[in-house]
Design an enzyme around this catalytic site. Structure first.
Site, PDB file in Angstrom:
ATOM      1  CD  GLU A 163     100.685 -32.989 104.772  1.00  0.00           C
ATOM      2  OE1 GLU A 163     101.624 -33.519 105.404  1.00  0.00           O
ATOM      3  OE2 GLU A 163     100.047 -33.584 103.889  1.00  0.00           O
ATOM      4  CD  GLU A 283     100.394 -33.047  99.691  1.00  0.00           C
ATOM      5  OE1 GLU A 283     100.413 -34.193 100.226  1.00  0.00           O
ATOM      6  OE2 GLU A 283     101.202 -32.153  99.981  1.00  0.00           O
TER       7      GLU A 283
END
Length: 499
Positions: A163, A283
């Site tokens: 991220e 995810e």
């Protein structure tokens, strides 16, 4: 009571790419040294045999891999310690699961800054010395190949960072610095293990996420960098409301989440060089917060059923975040149910979402039906299997699914059902008074209350199958040709007729 009707004939066909068992998420890698973690993973794999596992913290200080040392003259040397890495990888491989490697975070002694994230203080700054970082990557991958064999390690996917489009996970969410990190890291991976697949950028959703993917692909193309797959994340939580330590959300629906992933797929396919390239959702979950009560609920299980039915259309894998509640981003959990990401609560209490994965893991036949409430497959032996779900945000409406199939002769119908009445350990814990410390008897009762309701019946020729699901119920069924065997004289009904 709602009714959903499904009709299947001999020629029925539907598309389904079921990649539910490809990968599952975990907390940071260092947690794998704990016994409770290992017990949860072993239980998880007994119910859903995931192939890969992905988590953070490979290079964090608690794994103690990066260990520079100073000699007697005061000169510093690069050094590496793979003791904990070997322990973790040995455990994974003995359980039959392989790592989906995530390269991060930054060792403190290699970092350019002091910014950290989470209770366990993962450093999220670029390397102060690029050569030392790439040396770490190559040394680690080389060691893994030496210990487990080149062919084994080359089959493990390798993702660069996590991220980077969020400033907490990558200092200032600096895109250019991430692209540089990907450039040097992907080349290091290719040098160490030429056949290992490497990818990124592992972004989370939100404003600008599609531009991140586009810029990432443009950079890789123009630089002719190693790139074998594209990664991103998917969460359904929207508006945020805080109550004490806990986070609550309104959730977007399954179709919205699916469309968001389709847009990423379209960006990838817009590049001729990368059209059709694997996309991994490394995810996904409902909420992105590790203290959101929805994770403990039957509602969560029903949401996830809808996602598992469709995400395979557009991506190679979708990794649920996470398998268990041994997880410490905000701190050590203080309650057995606390809204943790995991499918297994601490003390080995299975949450409803675990059963959703268990059910989808069984669907291996040819798909004959799929819609927004059910998936049904036909096996080579003539049996049918399916999963139905009743996503019910208000928690009230039951659903009856009536399925008509081309049956010849008698069939045995076996069902496993999870809903808010028959498989809801969260409610039981709430009724107990929400104790923070469970007695052995309470743990045993909660584990039993976490099991699905199992039932059976005989279905006659061309008789419809009727399945009733309570609010947020998820039901697995198997319909097999019935062949009576046994010994003469043993009569199942005798006592009902004579006593």
């Amino acid at each position: 009571m709602k009714t959903h009707t499904v009709r299947i004939d001999e020629n029925s066909r539907a598309a389904l790419t079921n990649n539910a068992m490809y990968c599952v998420g975990t907390g940071r890698m260092g947690l794998a040294l704990q016994e409770e973690y290992q017990d949860q993973l072993r239980l998880c794999r007994s119910l859903a045999p995931f192939t890969f596992i992905r988590g953070h913290g490979l290079f964090c200080d608690d794994m103690a891999i990066y260990r520079p040392w100073q000699d007697e003259t005061g000169v510093w040397h690069e050094g590496y310690n793979f003791t904990y890495l070997d322990r973790v990888m040995d455990k994974y491989l003995r359980m039959g699961i392989k790592p989906f490697l995530e390269l991060g975070f930054m060792p403190q002694q290699m970092a350019s800054g002091a910014q950290t994230i989470f209770y366990w203080k993962g450093n999220t700054t670029p390397p102060a010395d690029e050569e030392k970082w790439t040396g770490l990557v190559k040394a680690t991958l080389t060691h893994l190949c030496e210990r487990y064999g080149y062919q084994e390690v080359a089959a493990w996917p390798c993702e660069v960072w996590n991220e980077p489009n969020l400033p907490g996970f990558w200092e200032n969410a600096d895109k250019q610095k991430y692209l540089r990190l990907y450039e040097i890291t992907s080349q290091a991976v290719r040098e160490a293990v030429p056949d290992m697949k490497v990818g990124g950028p592992a972004i989370c959703g939100g404003s600008g996420s599609l531009q991140w993917i586009k810029d990432f692909l443009t950079f890789c193309r123009d630089k002719k960098l190693p790139l074998d797959f594209v990664t991103r994340h998917a969460y359904m939580g929207q508006t945020t409301q805080k109550k004490g330590r806990y986070t609550y959300h309104e959730m977007c629906d399954v179709a919205y989440t699916y469309d968001e992933m389709v847009q990423s797929r379209q960006v990838i396919d817009s590049f001729p060089e990368y059209a059709g390239m694997d996309m991994h959702i490394t995810e996904f979950n409902t909420s992105y917060n590790p203290m959101c009560p929805i994770h403990d609920t039957n509602l969560n299980a029903a949401y996830i059923a809808g996602l598992l039915s469709c995400l395979g259309d557009i991506c190679r894998s979708y990794s649920y975040w996470t398998f268990g509640d041994v997880f410490e981003e905000i701190g050590v959990p203080s309650l057995p149910f606390h809204g943790g990401f995991g499918m297994i609560a601490n003390q080995l209490i299975v949450k409803p979402t675990m059963w959703t994965f268990h059910y989808f893991g069984k669907l291996q036949g040819d798909c004959v039906h799929r819609d927004d409430k059910s998936v049904i497959v036909k096996n080579a032996d003539g049996s049918y299997e399916g999963v139905c779900w009743n996503l019910c945000r208000d928690g009230r409406d039951s659903l009856t699914v009536d399925v008509t199939l081309p049956l010849q002769g008698e069939y045995t119908l076996l069902t496993s059902l999870t809903d808010e009445e028959c498989c809801n350990p969260l409610k039981v814990w709430h009724d107990m008074g929400q104790p923070a410390s469970l007695t052995d008897d309470q743990v045993a009762f909660l584990r039993t209350a976490a099991n699905p309701h199992h039932a059976s019946c005989v279905i006659g020729e061309n008789q419809p199958v009727s399945l009733t699901l309570g609010a947020n119920g998820v039901c697995y069924f198997k319909l097999s040709p019935r062949k009576m065997t046994g010994e003469y004289g043993y009569e199942y009904e005798w006592y009902r007729e004579h006593c």
